[in-house]
Structures are given as structure tokens and as C-alpha cells.
Motif scaffolding. Structure first.
Motif, PDB file in Angstrom:
ATOM      1  N   VAL A 201       0.794  -1.016   0.092  1.00  0.00           N
ATOM      2  CA  VAL A 201       0.026   0.185   0.066  1.00  0.00           C
ATOM      3  C   VAL A 201       0.962   1.432   0.061  1.00  0.00           C
ATOM      4  CG1 VAL A 201      -1.844   1.367   1.325  1.00  0.00           C
ATOM      5  CG2 VAL A 201      -1.863  -1.221   1.271  1.00  0.00           C
ATOM      6  N   ARG A 202       2.032   1.370   1.022  1.00  0.00           N
ATOM      7  CA  ARG A 202       2.856   2.232   0.759  1.00  0.00           C
ATOM      8  C   ARG A 202       3.380   2.796  -0.409  1.00  0.00           C
ATOM      9  NH1 ARG A 202       8.410   3.012   4.179  1.00  0.00           N
ATOM     10  NH2 ARG A 202       8.531   5.019   3.842  1.00  0.00           N
ATOM     11  N   SER A 203       4.152   1.676  -1.025  1.00  0.00           N
ATOM     12  CA  SER A 203       4.894   1.786  -2.099  1.00  0.00           C
ATOM     13  C   SER A 203       3.892   2.150  -3.461  1.00  0.00           C
ATOM     14  CB  SER A 203       5.563   0.435  -2.487  1.00  0.00           C
ATOM     15  OG  SER A 203       5.101  -0.318  -3.410  1.00  0.00           O
ATOM     16  N   LYS A 204       2.722   1.840  -3.414  1.00  0.00           N
ATOM     17  CA  LYS A 204       1.678   2.266  -4.454  1.00  0.00           C
ATOM     18  C   LYS A 204       1.377   3.449  -4.318  1.00  0.00           C
ATOM     19  CE  LYS A 204       0.504  -1.559  -6.622  1.00  0.00           C
ATOM     20  NZ  LYS A 204       0.515  -1.927  -8.212  1.00  0.00           N
ATOM     21  N   THR A 205       1.368   4.216  -3.038  1.00  0.00           N
ATOM     22  CA  THR A 205       0.679   5.403  -2.842  1.00  0.00           C
ATOM     23  C   THR A 205       1.691   6.578  -2.469  1.00  0.00           C
ATOM     24  OG1 THR A 205       0.357   4.819  -0.592  1.00  0.00           O
ATOM     25  CG2 THR A 205      -1.517   4.533  -2.004  1.00  0.00           C
ATOM     26  N   ASN A 206       2.988   6.175  -2.379  1.00  0.00           N
ATOM     27  CA  ASN A 206       3.959   7.137  -2.374  1.00  0.00           C
ATOM     28  C   ASN A 206       4.128   8.094  -3.334  1.00  0.00           C
ATOM     29  OD1 ASN A 206       4.888   7.570   0.302  1.00  0.00           O
ATOM     30  ND2 ASN A 206       6.500   5.819   0.398  1.00  0.00           N
ATOM     31  N   PRO A 207       4.709   9.370  -3.138  1.00  0.00           N
ATOM     32  CA  PRO A 207       5.024   9.913  -1.883  1.00  0.00           C
ATOM     33  C   PRO A 207       3.965  10.301  -0.811  1.00  0.00           C
ATOM     34  CG  PRO A 207       4.943  11.603  -3.697  1.00  0.00           C
ATOM     35  CD  PRO A 207       4.833  10.328  -4.309  1.00  0.00           C
ATOM     36  N   HIS A 208       2.621  10.123  -1.497  1.00  0.00           N
ATOM     37  CA  HIS A 208       1.498  10.878  -0.682  1.00  0.00           C
ATOM     38  C   HIS A 208       1.439   9.884   0.898  1.00  0.00           C
ATOM     39  CE1 HIS A 208       0.839  12.813  -4.177  1.00  0.00           C
ATOM     40  NE2 HIS A 208       0.763  12.048  -4.891  1.00  0.00           N
ATOM     41  N   TYR A 209       1.723   8.677   0.745  1.00  0.00           N
ATOM     42  CA  TYR A 209       1.728   8.171   1.974  1.00  0.00           C
ATOM     43  C   TYR A 209       2.500   8.526   3.230  1.00  0.00           C
ATOM     44  CZ  TYR A 209       0.980   4.035   4.891  1.00  0.00           C
ATOM     45  OH  TYR A 209       0.720   2.955   6.004  1.00  0.00           O
ATOM     46  N   ASP A 210       3.875   8.856   2.806  1.00  0.00           N
ATOM     47  CA  ASP A 210       4.577   9.310   3.566  1.00  0.00           C
ATOM     48  C   ASP A 210       4.722  10.600   4.160  1.00  0.00           C
ATOM     49  OD1 ASP A 210       5.953   6.743   3.952  1.00  0.00           O
ATOM     50  OD2 ASP A 210       7.781   7.366   2.755  1.00  0.00           O
ATOM     51  N   ASP A 211       3.797  11.529   3.049  1.00  0.00           N
ATOM     52  CA  ASP A 211       3.636  12.810   3.449  1.00  0.00           C
ATOM     53  C   ASP A 211       2.437  12.999   4.389  1.00  0.00           C
ATOM     54  OD1 ASP A 211       3.340  15.534   2.883  1.00  0.00           O
ATOM     55  OD2 ASP A 211       2.007  15.420   1.372  1.00  0.00           O
TER      56      ASP A 211
END
Lengths: 227, 227
Positions: A201-211
Motif C-alpha cells: 500500500v505504501r509503495s503504491k501510494t508514495n510519496p503521498h503515504y509518507d507525506d
């Protein structure tokens, strides 16, 4: 004249973070309106009167149409904006499967994880309140039950909550579970499938996930509960 | 060959009663499959494997498509069957307002009323378990908060939850609140607007409302908690 969609949020809230990611991932034009819940900005008469009568975040105002409840907001946005079908499919059976998770999570993932967060961090660490061991144990049982069902039922034989593609169900689930980073509980211990899923999920949605999680990560790095 | 929709329910469950009424009110052809939750029929391996992997009711099977979570089921049925638009409107703003209640109710009406029902009737009266006064008080506070918001916010200036017409939001709310008849709490005391509303819901949906509640009324008449 159409006004831009106004999005009221605080990155300290799980549903607000999920919606924040969704708006960015789908490039839905919007104006960010930060509401500092730590300072009680959602509890003012003005917020209640002009933005959300339930005094909660997230909320939107779309050309004078006020709407709260993040799951209702996803559906509304999907009906108004062009978003990739995979996020919230048009097909009635596929959509029903996403809806099934979105309805299930309220009294499972959300209730369990946020009760655990409240009883082990928000109340005792942030607010200095005493919480009984019984309450913590009860929250832990509810949370672990939800995490087990996600791992063993929802993620059985597939990489994402409802199938082979990431949907809004995954970001709604991930923001609740990621928040446990602030607590001393490791949801991935003994649940390698859950770990593989949240990494996807994180890799599919980054950079927004970390942001979206930057504030939570900052809190986690300096404010862990004492063991 | 199309098979009839199979509907798995027990009239002791609030969401099952609401869906039971919805199917009848909208004349959606279906086969009634009673699952006796008191006897644990929803907990068998067979039920889990063949009907609902979450071991809950209500659930449906529509031509081999299995679906649980009543709110997801309403949406699915509305997309597949011709139902009166007023029940779950097509218009995106009107639908969003119904959705807003359907999402809000999980952690408010449903959580509050069912916790109160559990802590004052199901556990102590039916199952003979001791429940701490603190738990009852906590449930009561949550329930009263939800009832006050329904009365003062949702029903402000309008006869039904989202406007002038009855929608699926009203039957979902009413089945949770009606169930309090089994307890010693009167939700209408000091809330005349809530009383007028539930009477309207009942009169708009009868004979199905009384039919759906017949078991609950029977329980209420003979099994009240002692004061």
C-alpha cells in the motif's frame, strides 16, 4: 462560477489522512484547509455553523454543499470526478466488495485500533490521564481481532483487501493500522501477510503515504509510551 | 438461470430487521433463510464456508455472489433492482446525505444503543453475567449522545433523517432505537421530536415495521430487566 472543493482536515486523524491521500492520488483539485484538532478548532461555534454541524474532521464543502463522514465523501467524489475505476469500481459486484470492507471497518479496524491508540497513548501519554488495565486489555482484544480478520480473511489469497488491485478500502485500512506506530504494539509481529500488504500500500501510494503520515511519524519518534 | 436472492437473517438483529423491511417495502423477490443466532447457527463451519465468512447476519447470496454488511447490501440492491428513488436517491447530493447518516450511525446510534442493550439486558438478563456499573454508564453516555444528535441535528427542521421523505437512513436508525423497548430506558422522554419521528417511520412502513419487530416486542413484554 464553480468554487474549488474545500477540504478540512488535520493529519493527526486517520480518516483525514486517507482522504488526503485519495485527493492527491486522484488529482482532484482542492483547497487544503487545516483544522487543528489538538487546539480544538473543530469545536468552535463557527466551525459547527459554517463547516461541519457534527464538529468533526474530515469534512468538505463543494460549492456550498457541506459533507462529512469520509466514506460518504469518497462515494460523493467518485460520482463527481473522474477517478481511476480501480480505486472505487463502477461494476456493482466489485463496488459492493469495496463497500463491504468500508462498512465492516467502522466497528472493527477503526474502533479497535483507535480505542487502543486512545487508551495507551492519547489519554495516558498526551493527556496524563489514568486508564484502567481492563480498558486497555479490552481495546487490545478488539484491535487484535480486527487485525487477525484482515490478515486471515480479507487478505486471504490476494494482495489487497478486495482483490489484486489497490482500492480505497486499502488506504482506509492502512491509515488506521499505520497509526499504531505511535504505540508500543507491533501489528506485524506474527502477521507477515499484513506486513507485506502495508508495504505494498505504501509503495503504491508514495510519496503521498509518507507525506500524509509525516506528523504521526514525528510523534512516534519522540513520544512513545514508556514500557 | 437466475436464482432468487437468498436473505440470511434473524429478527433479533437490528440490521437484519431493517433489511427485512427494505426487501418487503421494495418488493424485492427473495427467499427468507432464518439463521437462529441464539442457537449459534451463524457460528458453524458450514455457515462460515458457504454463506458468510465473517459469521454474521444479515447476509445475502445473489446468484452465487455472497455479500455481508447491511449498508453495503442496500447499495448493491439499489444498483440491481428497481426501488423507489426516495429510499436511496440517485442524485449525488441527496444520496451523499443518506450515506452521511449511514456512515455516521456505526460508531454513534449503533454502537451506543447496542452497547446499552448488551450491558443492561443481553449480558445480565439473558446470560446471567455481571456487568460493572461503569460499563453501563459508559454505554448510556454514548447512547444518549447519539440520541441527542439525531434529535437535535439530524431531525432539526425536518421530519425524517435527511429531509421530507423517508429513506433507508430512517429504517436503519429506527431499528436500533426501537430495540431499547427491551431495556428500561425510554429514549423519547424529553425528546418529543424523536417520538414523532419514530411514529412516522412506523406508520410509513407498516405492516412491515410491526412484523419485523414482533420478536423484540414479545421479548420486551416478558423479559424486562428488574429495576
Amino acid at each position: 462560477m464553480s468554487k474549488p472543493l474545500k477540504f478540512y482536515y488535520d493529519l493527526m486523524s486517520q480518516p483525514a489522512r486517507a482522504l488526503y491521500m485519495f485527493l492527491k492520488l486522484n488529482q482532484i483539485p482542492h483547497e487544503q484547509c487545516v483544522v487543528n484538532i489538538g487546539r480544538g478548532e473543530h469545536l468552535t461555534d463557527e466551525y459547527e455553523k459554517n463547516i461541519n454541524r457534527f464538529k468533526k474532521i474530515p469534512a468538505i464543502i463543494d460549492n456550498d454543499f457541506k459533507l462529512s463522514e469520509s466514506i460518504a465523501i469518497y462515494r460523493y467524489l467518485a460520482s463527481k470526478h473522474k477517478i481511476a475505476d480501480s480505486w472505487y469500481p463502477e461494476d456493482s459486484k466489485k463496488r459492493a466488495r469495496v463497500d463491504e470492507y468500508l462498512e465492516w471497518q467502522h466497528l472493527n479496524t477503526r474502533l479497535g485500533c483507535s480505542l487502543y491508540f486512545m487508551t495507551t497513548w492519547l489519554l495516558p501519554v498526551l493527556m496524563g490521564q489514568k486508564v484502567s488495565e481492563e480498558k486497555v486489555e479490552q481495546a487490545k482484544t478488539q484491535m487484535e481481532n480486527a487485525l487477525d480478520i484482515i490478515t486471515n480473511v480479507w487478505l486471504k489469497d490476494k494482495p489487497f483487501i478486495v482483490g489484486n488491485e489497490i482500492t480505497v478500502a486499502d488506504i482506509v485500512a492502512a491509515t488506521e493500522i499505520e497509526q499504531l506506530v505511535v504505540t508500543n504494539y507491533n501489528p506485524y509481529e506474527g502477521r507477515p501477510k499484513l506486513k507485506a500488504w502495508i508495504e505494498s500500500v505504501r509503495s503504491k501510494t508514495n510519496p503521498h503515504y509518507d507525506d500524509a503520515h509525516k506528523m504521526i511519524y514525528r510523534v512516534a519518534s519522540r513520544n512513545k509510551p514508556k514500557l
